[in-house]
Enzyme design. Structure first.
Site, PDB file in Angstrom:
ATOM      1  N   THR A  32       0.854  -1.180   0.000  1.00  0.00           N
ATOM      2  CA  THR A  32       0.000   0.000   0.000  1.00  0.00           C
ATOM      3  C   THR A  32       0.895   1.237   0.000  1.00  0.00           C
ATOM      4  O   THR A  32       0.709   2.137   0.791  1.00  0.00           O
ATOM      5  CB  THR A  32      -0.941   0.019   1.219  1.00  0.00           C
ATOM      6  OG1 THR A  32      -0.171  -0.072   2.411  1.00  0.00           O
ATOM      7  CG2 THR A  32      -1.932  -1.103   1.158  1.00  0.00           C
ATOM      8  N   GLY A  33       1.931   1.234  -0.858  1.00  0.00           N
ATOM      9  CA  GLY A  33       2.760   2.425  -1.066  1.00  0.00           C
ATOM     10  C   GLY A  33       1.792   3.574  -1.128  1.00  0.00           C
ATOM     11  O   GLY A  33       0.961   3.640  -2.021  1.00  0.00           O
ATOM     12  N   THR A  34       1.863   4.496  -0.186  1.00  0.00           N
ATOM     13  CA  THR A  34       0.622   5.139   0.211  1.00  0.00           C
ATOM     14  C   THR A  34       0.840   6.497   0.833  1.00  0.00           C
ATOM     15  O   THR A  34       1.968   6.880   1.126  1.00  0.00           O
ATOM     16  CB  THR A  34      -0.087   4.218   1.231  1.00  0.00           C
ATOM     17  OG1 THR A  34      -1.354   4.709   1.533  1.00  0.00           O
ATOM     18  CG2 THR A  34       0.689   4.158   2.512  1.00  0.00           C
ATOM     19  N   THR A  35      -0.249   7.200   1.077  1.00  0.00           N
ATOM     20  CA  THR A  35      -0.243   8.376   1.944  1.00  0.00           C
ATOM     21  C   THR A  35      -1.404   8.235   2.921  1.00  0.00           C
ATOM     22  O   THR A  35      -2.548   8.071   2.503  1.00  0.00           O
ATOM     23  CB  THR A  35      -0.417   9.681   1.137  1.00  0.00           C
ATOM     24  OG1 THR A  35       0.521   9.704   0.062  1.00  0.00           O
ATOM     25  CG2 THR A  35      -0.187  10.895   2.037  1.00  0.00           C
TER      26      THR A  35
END
Length: 217
Positions: free
Chosen positions: A15-18
């Protein structure tokens, strides 16, 4: 015999994510983007919901390995429901964050996931906690995490103010997430927000065509 691969060498769904959570006057906003990727190259989902309800007024959002995060939150939900039955009352937000911390710390050699926990309880009202990759637990008025967070530290430091109204907090969270999604190649999609107060937890979705625009767009 195949050589054993370390966790960092395995390209799983990430979930490379913010993700973020912010306290406001009377409640808390927790939010995230909706993109999941494999190895940071292939977008496996554009509309995943990274906000998990672990109890009535407590949510957490996840960053890192999606499989690890889902396993940890599933276990946390079970432990919290068991705890609330034992105590005959809803669990405290700190109790939920502590359960996640214990799970992350005990399995830190195998896990690649971090969490933000936010919610409301009768004892302390709105609260935000960060549970880092190795199991550290920190209480903060607001926090950001994930790959996209590196692009917006300046924005949130400049724009955050304590005791915001619900509307101000929603705008702050939406702007921060939109700015990160505009710069981070593994953050994107729509914005998921959950507004948690004493009365209810409300899920709000900001679709891609309704995201705030900035000067470079």
């Amino acid at each position: 015999e195949h050589p054993k691969m370390s966790a960092s060498q395995v390209k799983g769904v990430s979930t490379g994510t913010t993700i973020l959570a912010v306290r406001f006057r009377g409640g808390v906003v927790i939010g995230s983007d909706s993109r999941a990727s494999i190895g940071g190259e292939y977008v496996s989902s554009r509309v995943i919901n990274k906000l998990v309800q672990v109890h009535d007024r407590i949510f957490c959002c996840m960053a890192g390995s999606l499989a690890d995060a889902q396993a940890v939150t599933k276990m946390a939900k079970f432990q919290l429901s068991f705890l609330s039955i034992q105590m005959e009352s809803p669990p405290l937000v700190k109790a939920a964050a502590s359960v996640l911390k214990e799970l992350c710390y005990r399995n830190k050699d195998e896990l690649q996931a971090g969490f933000i926990t936010a919610g409301w309880d009768k004892k302390k009202g709105p609260q935000v906690y960060t549970v880092s990759l190795g199991g550290m637990l920190v209480s903060q008025p607001f926090t950001i995490a994930g790959s996209g967070s590196t692009f917006i530290y300046g924005y949130v430091d400049a724009k955050y103010k304590p005791d915001m109204s619900r509307e101000e907090c929603m705008q702050f969270a939406t702007n921060a997430l939109a700015l990160a999604m505009g710069r981070d190649n593994v953050s994107g999609g729509v914005i998921h927000l959950v507004v948690i107060t004493e009365d209810k937890a409300e899920h709000v979705i900001v679709p891609g065509n309704k995201l705030p625009k900035f000067h470079d767009e």
